[in-house]
Every structure is written in C-alpha cells, then in structure tokens.
Design a protein around this motif. Structure first.
Motif, short mmCIF file in Angstrom:
data_model
loop_
_atom_site.label_atom_id
_atom_site.label_comp_id
_atom_site.label_asym_id
_atom_site.label_seq_id
_atom_site.Cartn_x
_atom_site.Cartn_y
_atom_site.Cartn_z
N UNK A 109 75.92 79.96 53.48
CA UNK A 109 75.85 79.51 52.28
C UNK A 109 74.87 80.51 51.53
N UNK A 110 73.58 80.66 52.28
CA UNK A 110 72.58 81.52 51.72
C UNK A 110 73.24 82.91 51.63
N UNK A 111 74.06 83.57 52.40
CA UNK A 111 74.48 84.93 52.16
C UNK A 111 75.34 84.88 51.05
N UNK A 112 76.38 83.97 50.76
CA UNK A 112 77.22 83.89 49.79
C UNK A 112 76.62 83.73 48.51
N UNK A 113 75.34 83.06 48.34
CA UNK A 113 74.76 82.73 47.14
C UNK A 113 73.68 83.73 46.91
N UNK A 114 72.98 84.07 47.91
CA UNK A 114 71.79 85.32 47.66
C UNK A 114 72.07 86.58 48.17
N UNK A 115 72.90 86.56 49.12
CA UNK A 115 73.29 87.72 49.74
C UNK A 115 73.30 89.14 49.00
N UNK A 116 74.14 89.14 47.85
CA UNK A 116 73.92 90.56 46.98
C UNK A 116 72.76 90.65 46.34
N UNK A 117 71.96 89.55 46.10
CA UNK A 117 70.40 89.95 45.41
C UNK A 117 69.60 90.39 46.53
N UNK A 118 69.72 89.83 47.77
CA UNK A 118 69.06 90.68 48.94
C UNK A 118 69.35 92.35 49.08
N UNK A 178 80.61 90.19 55.49
CA UNK A 178 81.82 89.82 55.23
C UNK A 178 82.03 88.57 56.71
N UNK A 179 81.27 88.73 57.57
CA UNK A 179 81.18 87.45 58.62
C UNK A 179 80.81 86.26 57.94
N UNK A 180 79.77 86.34 57.14
CA UNK A 180 79.37 85.05 56.15
C UNK A 180 80.15 84.58 55.07
N UNK A 181 81.13 85.29 54.81
CA UNK A 181 81.86 85.09 53.62
C UNK A 181 82.74 83.80 53.85
N UNK A 182 83.22 83.17 52.56
CA UNK A 182 83.85 81.93 52.48
C UNK A 182 85.17 82.32 53.25
N UNK A 183 85.85 83.40 53.29
CA UNK A 183 87.15 83.70 54.11
C UNK A 183 87.12 83.78 55.37
N UNK A 184 85.98 84.16 55.75
CA UNK A 184 85.95 84.50 57.15
C UNK A 184 85.07 83.47 58.29
N UNK A 185 84.10 83.07 57.60
CA UNK A 185 83.22 82.11 58.44
C UNK A 185 83.66 80.98 58.70
N UNK A 186 83.89 80.57 59.93
CA UNK A 186 84.29 79.34 60.40
C UNK A 186 83.56 78.28 60.36
N UNK A 187 84.05 76.89 60.30
CA UNK A 187 83.31 75.82 60.63
C UNK A 187 82.22 75.87 61.84
N UNK A 188 80.93 75.21 61.83
CA UNK A 188 80.21 75.46 63.12
C UNK A 188 80.80 75.04 64.24
N UNK A 189 81.63 73.96 64.09
CA UNK A 189 82.36 73.48 65.51
C UNK A 189 83.41 74.18 65.89
#
Length: 280
Positions: A109-118, A178-189
């Motif tokens: 969630x952080x990477x998708x929201x703030x990652x580009x700023x970092x 990419x790994x943290x993106x909405x397309x590729x990051x799986x549910x925690x379970x």
C-alpha cells in the motif's frame, strides 16, 4: 534370484534416487513447489522388472541448510555478507532506512501510494535510502536462528531482489516497485512469491531484467538464497527498534505519522516527517 539379492537391488535403487533428489533440490530449488515425477526403474530384468513410483517433494531442510551456507553477496552491496544496501546520490547528506517485508500488504500500500515520491527524492538527491528486508511474514525469526512455517515467499522474493540488485540499483528499485504493484502483489495469505516462475514473470516487466538470463539463472538456482536469510537476520537484529513493516528511520529515530506510531502512508504525511528529519 534370491530375496536377499532382490532387496539389495531395491536398496541400491532407493539410494540412487535419494542422491538424485538432493542434487535436484540444490540445483533446481524444488523446495519451492511440490513436483510429482513418476519413474520406472528396471531392477530385475530376468523377472520382468519392478516399477517404482518416485514422488519428489520439497526438501524439508532446504532453508535450514541455507542458514549455514556460504553467502554470495550481490553487486552494489557492502558490509557483512553484503547486507548493507544503500541507494542514491553520494552527495545526499542523509540516509532514510526503509524496512520492508516482500509479502507485507501495508508495504504494498505504501509503495503504491508513496513509492514514486520516494524514487523522485532519491533521484533528486534529497536523501539516500538504505533497504533492510525482513521475512517475518514467512514466520521466520532469523535473529533467533528460526525458519518459520508460514511460507517461503518473502525469502524467495528477497533472493530474487538480490539477483535484481546484482544487475543494478535501478533494476532493484524498479523490480521492487513491480512486486508491490496492484497487479502483481498477492494477498498476504497467498504465498505466490514462493514460485520462481512468478517472480520471473514480474521481472519481465522491468526492462533491465526482461529475458535477462543471468538474472533468471540466479533466481532458479537460488544463488542469493543465503544472502536473503542474512538480510532477514539484519532486520531481526536491528538497533532501531523496528519490529514491523513498513518502518522508516532517519537520524536514528523512527519516523511516524501520529502519536500511535503509525508509519506515514500518504505523500503529505511522508513529506512532512522526512522534511522535519532532514532539518534536524
């Protein structure tokens, strides 16, 4: 043919199969998936042969063995076992420590929201980042030498990230995004990251990693598996008081967005706490 000779032949065949299973576990990392292979071994030709169904499953102690394996550190690292990963311009005066677990949904969630700023801040020389990766969602506690039983996706992804880092720091950052993106990051379970094929599929969205045979071979062979565990131990034994992810530290202090100790999860909150830390 005597029963004694028949049993001896069986034992010899089983021993050959055992050795072959161990070799394959090391080379092909069959620890990551259950592979059922059926083989027919001709043992008694005179009697018409004996068929064996050979089931090849995960090697139970693979990650335990990797704890004592020789660490191969990726390029672009320093420190003990290559676990110091600092990315950014040398002119940046301060360093932001970023603690993350590859399977962590809040990190995603952080990477998708703030990652580009970092990323922009790094490129602009506002600060450097030091990446510290944990694998506690797998159930690991490497500070205590414990490999958990809640999966292996965090460890496996960390190893793949090491392979990306070996290509370049930029490839590492793009792969992490990419790994943290909405397309590729799986549910925690969903321990989807345990599959090498999935990690390579994600990597093919990163220009520097697409069809990169050196990267793919490192992922499939587990070249940086021991490094991933060493990195996880660094997370578990950190002196910053970090126990969860995502966490951010600068000037030896945790950067939090509120009195409850929550991390900054918006661009505004992140800029606020980082700017204050840069001025301190």
């Amino acid at each position: 043919m005597s029963k004694r000779n028949s049993q001896s032949a069986k034992n010899a065949a089983r021993e050959r199969l055992r050795v072959e299973r161990e070799k394959q576990a090391r080379r092909a990392k069959v620890k990551r998936q259950v592979i059922v292979a059926c083989s027919v071994v001709a043992v008694l030709a005179a009697a018409g042969g004996i068929g064996y169904a050979v089931v090849q499953a995960n090697k139970p102690g693979y990650w335990e063995d990797e704890k004592s394996a020789k660490v191969v550190a990726p390029a672009n690292t320093t420190g003990t076992d290559g676990t110091t990963v600092v990315i950014g311009k040398s002119t940046a005066k301060k360093t932001l420590k970023v603690y993350e677990d590859p399977r962590c949904p809040i990190c995603a969630q952080f990477e998708q929201t703030v990652g580009s700023t970092v990323k922009k801040d790094i490129d602009d020389g506002k600060f450097k980042i030091q990446y510290i990766g944990g694998t506690f969602i797998d159930g690991d506690s490497l500070g205590k030498g414990k490999i958990g039983t809640n999966g292996e996706g965090s460890k496996n992804t960390m190893s793949a990230m090491g392979a990306a880092l070996n290509v370049s720091s930029e490839a590492f950052l793009e792969y992490k995004t990419a790994l943290y993106s909405t397309k590729w990051h799986p549910e925690e379970t969903d321990d989807k990251f345990k599959n090498d094929s999935y990690l390579i599929e994600v990597a093919n969205t990163v220009p520097a990693l697409k069809n990169n045979k050196t990267f793919e071979d490192a992922v499939k062979s587990g070249k940086y598996d021991a490094w991933a565990l060493a990195m996880s131990k660094t997370f578990d034994t950190n002196k910053d008081g970090v126990t969860g992810t995502p966490s951010f530290v600068m000037n030896g202090k945790m950067l939090t967005a509120d009195s409850n100790g929550n991390p900054p999860m918006t661009v505004e909150a992140f800029n606020s706490v980082v700017d204050a830390a840069l001025k301190a």
